[in-house]
Design a protein around this motif. Structure first.
Motif, short mmCIF file in Angstrom:
data_model
loop_
_atom_site.label_atom_id
_atom_site.label_comp_id
_atom_site.label_asym_id
_atom_site.label_seq_id
_atom_site.Cartn_x
_atom_site.Cartn_y
_atom_site.Cartn_z
N LYS A 1 13.55 -30.44 -14.66
CA LYS A 1 13.36 -29.20 -15.39
C LYS A 1 13.95 -29.32 -16.79
O LYS A 1 14.69 -30.26 -17.09
CB LYS A 1 14.02 -28.05 -14.63
CG LYS A 1 13.47 -27.85 -13.22
CD LYS A 1 14.22 -26.74 -12.49
CE LYS A 1 13.68 -26.57 -11.08
NZ LYS A 1 14.41 -25.50 -10.33
N LEU A 2 13.64 -28.34 -17.63
CA LEU A 2 14.15 -28.36 -19.00
C LEU A 2 15.66 -28.38 -19.02
O LEU A 2 16.28 -29.01 -19.88
CB LEU A 2 13.63 -27.14 -19.78
CG LEU A 2 12.12 -26.93 -19.85
CD1 LEU A 2 11.80 -25.69 -20.66
CD2 LEU A 2 11.44 -28.14 -20.47
N GLU A 3 16.27 -27.69 -18.08
CA GLU A 3 17.73 -27.55 -18.07
C GLU A 3 18.43 -28.61 -17.23
O GLU A 3 19.66 -28.57 -17.05
CB GLU A 3 18.12 -26.16 -17.55
CG GLU A 3 17.72 -25.89 -16.11
CD GLU A 3 16.32 -25.32 -15.94
OE1 GLU A 3 16.03 -24.77 -14.87
OE2 GLU A 3 15.53 -25.44 -16.89
N THR A 4 17.68 -29.59 -16.73
CA THR A 4 18.31 -30.64 -15.91
C THR A 4 19.38 -31.38 -16.70
O THR A 4 19.14 -31.83 -17.82
CB THR A 4 17.25 -31.65 -15.42
OG1 THR A 4 16.30 -30.96 -14.58
CG2 THR A 4 17.90 -32.77 -14.63
N LYS A 5 20.56 -31.51 -16.12
CA LYS A 5 21.65 -32.26 -16.74
C LYS A 5 22.23 -33.21 -15.71
O LYS A 5 22.43 -32.85 -14.56
CB LYS A 5 22.73 -31.31 -17.27
CG LYS A 5 22.30 -30.47 -18.46
CD LYS A 5 23.47 -29.71 -19.06
CE LYS A 5 23.03 -28.87 -20.26
NZ LYS A 5 22.52 -29.70 -21.36
N LEU A 6 22.51 -34.43 -16.15
CA LEU A 6 23.03 -35.46 -15.25
C LEU A 6 24.28 -36.08 -15.87
O LEU A 6 24.31 -36.38 -17.06
CB LEU A 6 21.98 -36.54 -15.01
CG LEU A 6 20.67 -36.07 -14.35
CD1 LEU A 6 19.59 -37.13 -14.47
CD2 LEU A 6 20.90 -35.73 -12.89
N GLU A 7 25.31 -36.24 -15.05
CA GLU A 7 26.55 -36.83 -15.53
C GLU A 7 26.37 -38.34 -15.68
O GLU A 7 25.94 -39.02 -14.74
CB GLU A 7 27.69 -36.53 -14.56
CG GLU A 7 29.03 -37.08 -15.02
CD GLU A 7 30.15 -36.76 -14.05
OE1 GLU A 7 31.25 -37.31 -14.22
OE2 GLU A 7 29.92 -35.97 -13.10
N LYS A 8 26.70 -38.87 -16.84
CA LYS A 8 26.51 -40.28 -17.13
C LYS A 8 27.85 -41.02 -17.09
O LYS A 8 28.72 -40.80 -17.92
CB LYS A 8 25.84 -40.46 -18.49
CG LYS A 8 24.46 -39.82 -18.58
CD LYS A 8 23.49 -40.42 -17.55
CE LYS A 8 22.11 -39.81 -17.61
NZ LYS A 8 21.19 -40.41 -16.63
#
Length: 327
Positions: free
Chosen positions: A147-154
């Motif tokens: 989704k547009l708001e998808t965030k993943l910790e790198k």
């Protein structure tokens, strides 16, 4: 024409490379609302196939008579029973490792054949073939939709996922020499298991399952990507360098992509030259990697881009094509 069954080999082949294909099959089965027809594994299969080649009317013993769809992992067909009008195949890896005449003879009773490679489609559609050829590109299973708001910790700066490309690998090693704080993730094979470790020899763990592998990709900020057979990193592909699912997986996992490829109709289909220009020198690689490490990936762009390449879109295309085939 209407698909009534989906042929799968999942009861016989549990190799890791098939997991994605089985995810495609699951989605096709659900969307088409058809049952699986399971490939059978039995002793003396080769002898049975030779007998059925002489007595095809007995084929109902080992093959469904319904109109069925299946993914074939190679253009080299060994099952003579698939060469019938009620079977619709999609060839995933087309490298034409036999003569065109032999290939055609093994498909000449099929009414339609799909290929995932645009290069293969361009080649075959220019020939006067006894069957219809259509392009059905590789896809990302819709369950991985972002989704547009998808965030993943790198957690990691860069990952070399899967088989390393010799040229990009050398660029990474050179970059690591010039930037001592740079740490990347690489793969090793140990006792038949895929083990990932950092460039500082710190073991991260195994990634044998698809879930473990994608979980690792989601933790990397940058992923390297090459088309099949680039720089001879895969056995002979006869000049066919198609875009593989790994590219879409990297995007879905929120990775910046640094790519190396020979431009062709397949890379053009995926607009790679527009957004991910091929790296042809160390200087280009260093410049791209510095930019990638300095910013987060644009998940809104990734979301919009991937919306055209989910498996559900391929199913819709297949249905549209099949609906136009009489019988």
């Amino acid at each position: 024409m209407r698909i009534e069954a989906l042929i799968t080999n999942r009861r016989n082949n549990r190799d890791a490379y098939m997991d994605l294909v089985y995810e495609w099959e699951d989605e096709f089965k659900k969307a088409l609302n058809v049952p699986f027809w399971y490939e059978r594994n039995y002793r003396g299969k080769r002898i049975v196939m030779k007998c059925l080649d002489c007595f095809p009317f007995m084929s109902f013993l080992v093959r469904t008579s319904k109109c069925a769809f299946l993914f074939e992992m190679s253009d080299y067909r060994t099952d003579c029973l698939l060469n019938e009008k009620n079977f619709v195949s999609c060839v995933v890896d087309f490298y034409l490792n036999e003569s065109l005449e032999s290939f055609v003879n093994k498909h000449n009773r099929n009414r339609i054949l799909f290929v995932t490679s645009r290069q293969a489609y361009d080649f075959l559609s220019a020939k006067n073939l006894p069957f219809v050829v259509e392009h059905l590109p590789i896809s990302l299973p819709t369950k991985y939709k972002i989704k547009l708001e998808t965030k993943l910790e790198k957690k990691y700066q860069l990952i070399i996922a899967g088989r390393p490309n010799p040229v990009l690998n050398s660029y990474v090693e050179e970059y690591a020499k010039r930037y001592p704080d740079f740490v990347y993730v690489k793969r090793m094979i140990q006792d038949g298991h895929y083990i990932y470790m950092t460039s500082r020899e710190e073991i991260i763990g195994s990634a044998d399952s698809r879930e473990e592998f994608l979980g690792l990709l989601r933790q990397a900020k940058v992923g390297l990507y090459t088309t099949s057979g680039m720089d001879n990193d895969k056995e002979q592909t006869n000049g066919y360098h198609q875009v593989t699912p790994r590219f879409l997986e990297l995007l879905a996992c929120g990775c910046h992509v640094i790519a190396r490829y020979e431009r062709n109709s397949d890379t053009d289909f995926f607009q790679m030259n527009d957004y991910w220009p091929s790296v042809d020198s160390y200087e280009q690689f260093e410049c791209q990697l510095n930019k990638c490490l300095s910013k987060d990936p644009d998940m809104e762009f990734y979301s919009n881009y991937l919306s055209k390449h989910y498996t559900i879109e391929r199913i819709r295309k297949m249905q549209s094509v099949i609906a136009g085939i009489e019988g």
